[in-house]
Design an enzyme around this catalytic site. Structure first.
Site, PDB file in Angstrom:
ATOM      1  N   CYS A  79       0.847  -1.196   0.000  1.00 53.63           N
ATOM      2  CA  CYS A  79       0.000   0.000   0.000  1.00 53.63           C
ATOM      3  C   CYS A  79       0.887   1.253   0.000  1.00 53.63           C
ATOM      4  CB  CYS A  79      -0.981  -0.027   1.173  1.00 53.63           C
ATOM      5  SG  CYS A  79      -2.342   1.151   0.983  1.00 53.63           S
ATOM      6  N   HIS A 186      -3.761  -4.565  -0.400  1.00 53.46           N
ATOM      7  CA  HIS A 186      -3.358  -5.246   0.831  1.00 53.46           C
ATOM      8  C   HIS A 186      -3.438  -6.751   0.617  1.00 53.46           C
ATOM      9  CE1 HIS A 186      -3.129  -1.842   3.662  1.00 53.46           C
ATOM     10  NE2 HIS A 186      -4.056  -1.300   2.896  1.00 53.46           N
ATOM     11  N   GLU A 188      -2.590  -9.086   2.533  1.00 53.60           N
ATOM     12  CA  GLU A 188      -3.001  -9.750   3.770  1.00 53.60           C
ATOM     13  C   GLU A 188      -4.509  -9.676   4.001  1.00 53.60           C
ATOM     14  OE1 GLU A 188      -2.583  -5.480   5.075  1.00 53.60           O
ATOM     15  OE2 GLU A 188      -1.682  -6.787   3.556  1.00 53.60           O
TER      16      GLU A 188
END
Length: 211
Positions: A79, A186, A188
């Site tokens: 990011c 992102h 994750e």
């Protein structure tokens, strides 16, 4: 072991939990000596480019990151962390970045070429479109991933763009050159696609994904 760089502006919890799910040992630290022990680094980031670079410069972490990359240590920016890899950003006035990749960071216009307004920040799931092969994308599908950002990169060299997405403009979504990688989204928080990319990065860093 992966080193997650803690400089006070990252989404540290979700990144560390993702590495735990992958069974990957990690250290979460802003201490350069601790981070030197890592085989790969992750630079997360949420917030202002200018604030982030101020902290990285003041703490000596910017110089540490550049030196680590020069020595061949893999680096993944996430990011804002991806944006910091580039030369400069216009956010809150021109600010120099880490300069590891050529390009600059600009704000979404918020209006299409035909005058239609659209929401900024870009927040939500968008499909990836792959452009170049990379160990980071090996075995990964062109699925949807999760973005939250108001700024995007205009690369100085299109060859660094491994995958893009579309939000009025072409958005570099995955970048990479040498041992430097970045994702604007992102990983994750991006389900199976994101976890596959993170797993590939761990493989690159630990030597099991370089073939």
């Amino acid at each position: 072991m992966i080193g997650i760089i803690d400089y006070g502006m990252g989404n540290l919890y979700s990144v560390s939990k993702a590495l735990e799910r992958l069974g990957c040992p990690y250290v979460l630290s802003g201490d350069k000596e601790e981070l030197e022990q890592a085989r790969g680094l992750i630079l997360p980031g949420v917030g202002s480019f200018r604030d982030a670079m101020h902290i990285l410069n003041e703490t000596g972490l910017a110089a540490f990151i550049r030196s680590a990359v020069e020595n061949g240590t893999p680096l993944l920016g996430i990011c804002l962390g991806m944006q910091l890899l580039f030369d400069e950003s216009e956010e809150n006035g021109p600010t120099k970045g880490l300069g590891l990749l050529r390009g600059r960071v600009v704000r979404f216009p918020g209006v299409t070429k035909t005058g239609e307004p659209y929401k900024v920040p870009h927040m939500g799931w968008n499909r990836l479109r792959f452009h170049r092969p990379s160990p980071l994308l090996r075995g990964v599908e062109e699925g949807h991933v999760y973005f939250v950002h108001s700024y995007y990169v205009i690369p100085g060299d299109e060859d660094v763009v491994l995958a893009s997405s579309e939000y009025d403009v072409d958005v570099p979504a995955v970048v990479g050159r040498g041992c430097v990688f970045g994702t604007q989204f992102h990983p994750e928080k991006s389900g199976a696609v994101g976890m596959s990319i993170l797993n590939n990065y761990v493989g690159i860093a630990t030597g099991r994904g370089n073939g």
